[in-house]
Design a protein around this motif. Sequence first.
Motif, PDB file in Angstrom:
ATOM      1  N   VAL A   1      10.581  36.007  15.067  1.00 40.32           N
ATOM      2  CA  VAL A   1      11.242  35.399  13.900  1.00 40.32           C
ATOM      3  C   VAL A   1      10.384  35.663  12.666  1.00 40.32           C
ATOM      4  CG1 VAL A   1      12.037  33.271  12.816  1.00 40.32           C
ATOM      5  CG2 VAL A   1      12.305  33.577  15.290  1.00 40.32           C
ATOM      6  N   LEU A   2      10.972  36.304  11.656  1.00 38.30           N
ATOM      7  CA  LEU A   2      10.298  36.541  10.375  1.00 38.30           C
ATOM      8  C   LEU A   2      11.231  36.097   9.258  1.00 38.30           C
ATOM      9  CD1 LEU A   2       7.990  37.611   8.652  1.00 38.30           C
ATOM     10  CD2 LEU A   2       9.016  39.893   8.812  1.00 38.30           C
ATOM     11  N   ASP A   3      10.856  35.027   8.569  1.00 41.08           N
ATOM     12  CA  ASP A   3      11.687  34.453   7.507  1.00 41.08           C
ATOM     13  C   ASP A   3      10.890  34.442   6.201  1.00 41.08           C
ATOM     14  OD1 ASP A   3      13.325  33.000   5.827  1.00 41.08           O
ATOM     15  OD2 ASP A   3      13.899  31.541   7.340  1.00 41.08           O
ATOM     16  N   LEU A   4      11.290  35.305   5.270  1.00 48.18           N
ATOM     17  CA  LEU A   4      10.638  35.396   3.962  1.00 48.18           C
ATOM     18  C   LEU A   4      11.623  35.125   2.830  1.00 48.18           C
ATOM     19  CD1 LEU A   4       8.523  38.659   4.516  1.00 48.18           C
ATOM     20  CD2 LEU A   4       7.853  36.289   4.944  1.00 48.18           C
ATOM     21  N   LYS A   5      12.747  34.523   3.123  1.00 53.11           N
ATOM     22  CA  LYS A   5      13.807  34.351   2.137  1.00 53.11           C
ATOM     23  C   LYS A   5      13.384  33.484   0.969  1.00 53.11           C
ATOM     24  CE  LYS A   5      16.162  30.388   4.316  1.00 53.11           C
ATOM     25  NZ  LYS A   5      15.473  30.332   5.598  1.00 53.11           N
ATOM     26  N   ASN A   6      14.091  33.685  -0.145  1.00 60.56           N
ATOM     27  CA  ASN A   6      13.951  32.848  -1.339  1.00 60.56           C
ATOM     28  C   ASN A   6      12.505  32.791  -1.834  1.00 60.56           C
ATOM     29  OD1 ASN A   6      14.734  31.186  -3.418  1.00 60.56           O
ATOM     30  ND2 ASN A   6      14.884  29.341  -2.169  1.00 60.56           N
ATOM     31  N   ASN A   7      11.919  33.958  -2.066  1.00 59.09           N
ATOM     32  CA  ASN A   7      10.612  34.085  -2.713  1.00 59.09           C
ATOM     33  C   ASN A   7      10.751  35.036  -3.892  1.00 59.09           C
ATOM     34  OD1 ASN A   7       8.127  32.699  -1.359  1.00 59.09           O
ATOM     35  ND2 ASN A   7       9.397  33.344   0.377  1.00 59.09           N
ATOM     36  N   LYS A   8       9.665  35.658  -4.317  1.00 58.79           N
ATOM     37  CA  LYS A   8       9.698  36.613  -5.427  1.00 58.79           C
ATOM     38  C   LYS A   8       9.080  37.944  -5.010  1.00 58.79           C
ATOM     39  CE  LYS A   8       9.513  33.034  -9.008  1.00 58.79           C
ATOM     40  NZ  LYS A   8       8.811  32.549 -10.218  1.00 58.79           N
ATOM     41  N   PHE A   9       9.203  38.274  -3.733  1.00 55.73           N
ATOM     42  CA  PHE A   9       8.655  39.545  -3.261  1.00 55.73           C
ATOM     43  C   PHE A   9       9.372  40.701  -3.945  1.00 55.73           C
ATOM     44  CE2 PHE A   9       7.620  36.947   0.610  1.00 55.73           C
ATOM     45  CZ  PHE A   9       6.233  37.069   0.496  1.00 55.73           C
ATOM     46  N   GLU A  10       8.634  41.771  -4.212  1.00 56.52           N
ATOM     47  CA  GLU A  10       9.211  42.931  -4.878  1.00 56.52           C
ATOM     48  C   GLU A  10       8.741  44.197  -4.177  1.00 56.52           C
ATOM     49  OE1 GLU A  10       5.914  43.344  -8.447  1.00 56.52           O
ATOM     50  OE2 GLU A  10       7.585  41.927  -8.700  1.00 56.52           O
ATOM     51  N   GLY A  11       9.200  45.329  -4.704  1.00 52.93           N
ATOM     52  CA  GLY A  11       8.820  46.606  -4.113  1.00 52.93           C
ATOM     53  C   GLY A  11       9.628  46.894  -2.865  1.00 52.93           C
ATOM     54  N   PRO A  12       9.258  47.936  -2.135  1.00 49.66           N
ATOM     55  CA  PRO A  12      10.038  48.337  -0.964  1.00 49.66           C
ATOM     56  C   PRO A  12       9.799  47.422   0.237  1.00 49.66           C
ATOM     57  CG  PRO A  12       8.107  49.719  -1.174  1.00 49.66           C
ATOM     58  CD  PRO A  12       8.114  48.851  -2.396  1.00 49.66           C
ATOM     59  N   ILE A  13      10.782  47.388   1.125  1.00 54.25           N
ATOM     60  CA  ILE A  13      10.621  46.698   2.411  1.00 54.25           C
ATOM     61  C   ILE A  13       9.717  47.562   3.289  1.00 54.25           C
ATOM     62  CG2 ILE A  13      11.813  45.937   4.496  1.00 54.25           C
ATOM     63  CD1 ILE A  13      14.248  45.368   2.754  1.00 54.25           C
ATOM     64  N   PRO A  14       8.640  47.004   3.844  1.00 49.96           N
ATOM     65  CA  PRO A  14       7.706  47.827   4.628  1.00 49.96           C
ATOM     66  C   PRO A  14       8.396  48.515   5.802  1.00 49.96           C
ATOM     67  CG  PRO A  14       6.747  45.686   4.147  1.00 49.96           C
ATOM     68  CD  PRO A  14       8.175  45.616   3.716  1.00 49.96           C
TER      69      PRO A  14
END
Length: 829
Positions: A334-347
Motif C-alpha cells: 500500500v502506497l498512499d501519497l494523495k493530496n500533497n504537493k509532489f511535483e515532477g515525474p512519477i518515479p
Amino acid sequence: MFMEDTYPFRGKYFLYVNLFLFILASSSRFASGQKWDGVVVAQADYQALRAIKNELVDFRGYLRSWNDSGYGACSGGWVGIKCVKGEVIAIQLPWKGLGGRISEKIGQLQALRKISMHDNVLAGAIPQSLGFLRNLRGVYLFNNRLSGSIPASLGNCPILQTLDVSNNSLVGSIPPSLANSTRLYRLNLSFNSLTGPVPVSLTRSRSLIFLALQHNNLSGSIPDSWGGEGNKSYLLQFLTLDHNRVSGNIPATLSKLDLLQEISLGHNHISGTIPSELGSLSRLQSLDLSNNAISGKFPSSFSNLSSLVSLNLGGNLLDNQIPEVFDRLHNLSVLDLKNNKFEGPIPVTIGNLSSINQLDLSQNNFSGGLPVSLDHLANLTSFNVSYNNLSGPVPSLLSKKFNSSSFVGNLQLCGYSASTPCASPPPAILPALTPQEAPKHRHRKLSIKDIALIAGGALLGVLLVLCCILLCCLMRKRAAKNQKNGKSVTKAAVVGKTEKGAPAGGAEVESGGEMGGKLVHFDGPFVFTADDLLCATAEIMGKSTYGTAYKATLEDGNQVAVKRLREKTTKGQREFETEAAAIGKIRHPNLLALRAYYLGPKGEKLLVFDYMPRGSLASFLHARGPETTISWPTRMNIAIGVARGLNHLHKKENIIHGNLTASNILLDEQTNAHIADYGISRLMTAAANTNVIATAGALGYRAPELSKLKNANTKTDVYSLGVIILELLTGKSPGEPMNGMDLPQWVASIVKEEWTNEVFDLELMRDAPNIGDELLNTLKLALHCVDPSPSARPEVEQVIQQLEEIKPDLYATSAGGDSGAKAPPTNED
C-alpha cells in the motif's frame, strides 16, 4: 535504610513483627473461610464477591450460580471465578451483557491476578481499589461504558502486564504513574475522551510492547524522549496515536526503538518535516502520517525500510520531487501519497514494487507521462493518479484494468476511455512543390444560391434521421404492447422452448434480437429474450474483481442476478463459450446456478444467475441491525451448506474455487447457502485471476502459502472454508485486523490464553449452557481447517462429516441431505 544501619536489632525486630502479623492475618483469613468440596474458601473473598454481585446488573442471569451460601465459589460452581488455594485469582465475565458498576470491594481480593469483564455494558468509574492489588497482572475492561478518569493508583501494581480499557467514555489525562510497573507490556487506552499530553514516563518504559492511544482528545507535542538515554534495550513494537489533537514535530528519537513495527500518527495537527532517522527502522511494517500538516521532502532514507508493507503520507503538504527510492521496498503493498504537493515525474522505480496492490498518487502536481513500468504491477487492485498534470497515453494494461475515475483531472492524459482518445501521429511532411510543379486551380467564391442549397440539403438530412428514429421508437413500443397482450409470436416458439419455460434439449441459443448479441439459456424456472434482459430495470448489488453484479427486474416482474464481467479480462469468445457451457451444466442445492449468458455485439459479457433475496453471508452477518439475531442452528446450517457445495465442486466437477469468501456465499429465503463465482476463473485471463487471489488475501480469506504458490488447490479452499466457519462463530469480519492479527491468528491467541469463551459471538454465548460442546467442537474443526501447514488440513469431505456429527439434527433438514457425494436432480427448482 537509616534505621537498619543505626539500629540493626530494631530493624530485625520490625521485620519479625511484620512477618508475624502477616502470618496471623493469613491464618485468620483462611480460618474464617468455609470448606466446600475439599477447598478452603477465604471468607473475605466470599464477602467481596457478594458485594461485587450486588452492584452488577445481571440482565441474562449468568450470575445465578453465585449463590448466597457461597457454595462452589472455588470449585468451579461459580461462573467466571478461578481460585488457587481458596483465594480468588481471576474474575472472567466477558460478553455477559452485565450492567451496573464494578464495586470498590474488588480491592479486598488480595490474590486477584486478572479481571476480564470486557464487552459488557458496565458504567461508572474504574475502581481506585485496583491499585491495592499487588498481584494484579491483567485488566481487561474494554468495550464497556465506563466513565471518569483512569485511576493513578494502578501505578501501584508492580507486576501489572496488561491494561486495556479501550472503547469506553473515560476522560481526564493519562496518569504518568502507569509506567511504574516494570512489566507493563500492553497499554490500550484508545477510543475514549482522554485529554492532555502523552506522559514522558511512557516514552521511557522498557517493558512496553503495545501502546494504543488513538481516537482520544490528546494534545500537546509528542515527547522527544523515546528510548531514554544510553544503549538500553526498548521493546516497543506498536505505537498508535492517530485521531487526536497532537501537534508539534515528529520526534526523531522514535528511531531508537529499533523493534518498531507500526507507527500510526495520522489525523492530528503534526507539522514540520519527516525525520530522516526513521529510515533506520528496519523492522517497520506500517507507517501512517496521513492528514497532518507535514511539509518538506519525501525522505530518501525510506529506501532502507525493507520490511515496509504500508506507507500512508496522504493529506499533507509534502512537496518537491520523489526520489527513486523504491527499488528495495519489495514488501510494499500500500502506497498512499494523495493530496500533497509532489511535483515532477512519477518515479519509474514504482513499477518494481511487485507486491503493491494499492497505489494512490492523486491530487498532486505530478507531470510528464505515466511510466510504462506501471503495467508490470500484476497485483494492483486499486490505482489513482487523478487530478495531476500528467500527459501522454495511459499504459495499455492500466487503461484496461481501471476506469476513468483513476485518471480524470489530467487534461493532457489520453487513452483511458472512449472519450479521451490519443491523437494519431501527424502525417509525414512532403517537400514543397515548385511553382512550375504546382497544378493551377481556379478558386471560385460560393454564391448565395450555393450556400442556400447546401444549408437546405443539410436540414433535409437531419429531418430524415429524426423521422427514422421516431419510426423505430413507435415500432418498438407497439411490439412491446403486442407481446404483453399475447398478440405476437414469441421467440420461444422459434427456438423450441417448452411450455414451462425450460428449453427443450437442456440449452438453447438465441441469436440477435432488436439489440443484437447472442443469448444462451440453460435450465431454469423461466426464460427471457435478449431484449428482455437488456431492457430490465437494474440495481447495483456490488462490485468485485470479476465485475459488477446487478439485481435485474424483468418486465414480467421476475428477478435475476446479472454479473457484467469487466471488459478485456475474459478469454476469447470461442473459449469463453466452451467454458460457460460446462459451468451452466453444474447443479447442486448449495451452488448458485448459472442460468444463461449473453455476448453483446461490442464484446460485453453478461452472466445470469438466480437472484438470492437475502444477499451475501457477509452482509447477513455484518450489516444487520442490533435487533436482528442469528441463531446457532442457522449458522451451522450455513456452514454445512457451504461445505457440501465446495465438496461437490472438488469431487464431482474437479473445480477449485480459489476465491471463497463470505461475499461469495449467497442466501435464499430459507437462509440456505449457495456458493457463487465458482468456475468463473476459467472464463478469465491469467492476469485477472492473479488479481482475484490478491484481493482474497486483502480480505483475510487467502491461505498463507498462496503468497508463494499463486495457484489455488483443495487445501487453500479448505483454509477459506475454515475462515468462514470462524466468521460464523465469532461474528467478526476477517477483513478487519485485530491487534495486528488476522482472524485465525487472533482466535488462536485467545484459545492459547485459555479464554476460549471470549472468542464466540455474544449472541451464541446466551445459549452457551446448551450448545457449549457444539461451539467448542466447531471451533476446533475451524482451527484445523486454517492450520498453517496445508498437509495438516482436512479434506472437505471430512469437514462435512465432522459438522454433521456435531449437529446431527441438521443432517436431514439442511439442503442436500447428504455429504454432497450424490448428484442432485437436474432442476432443484
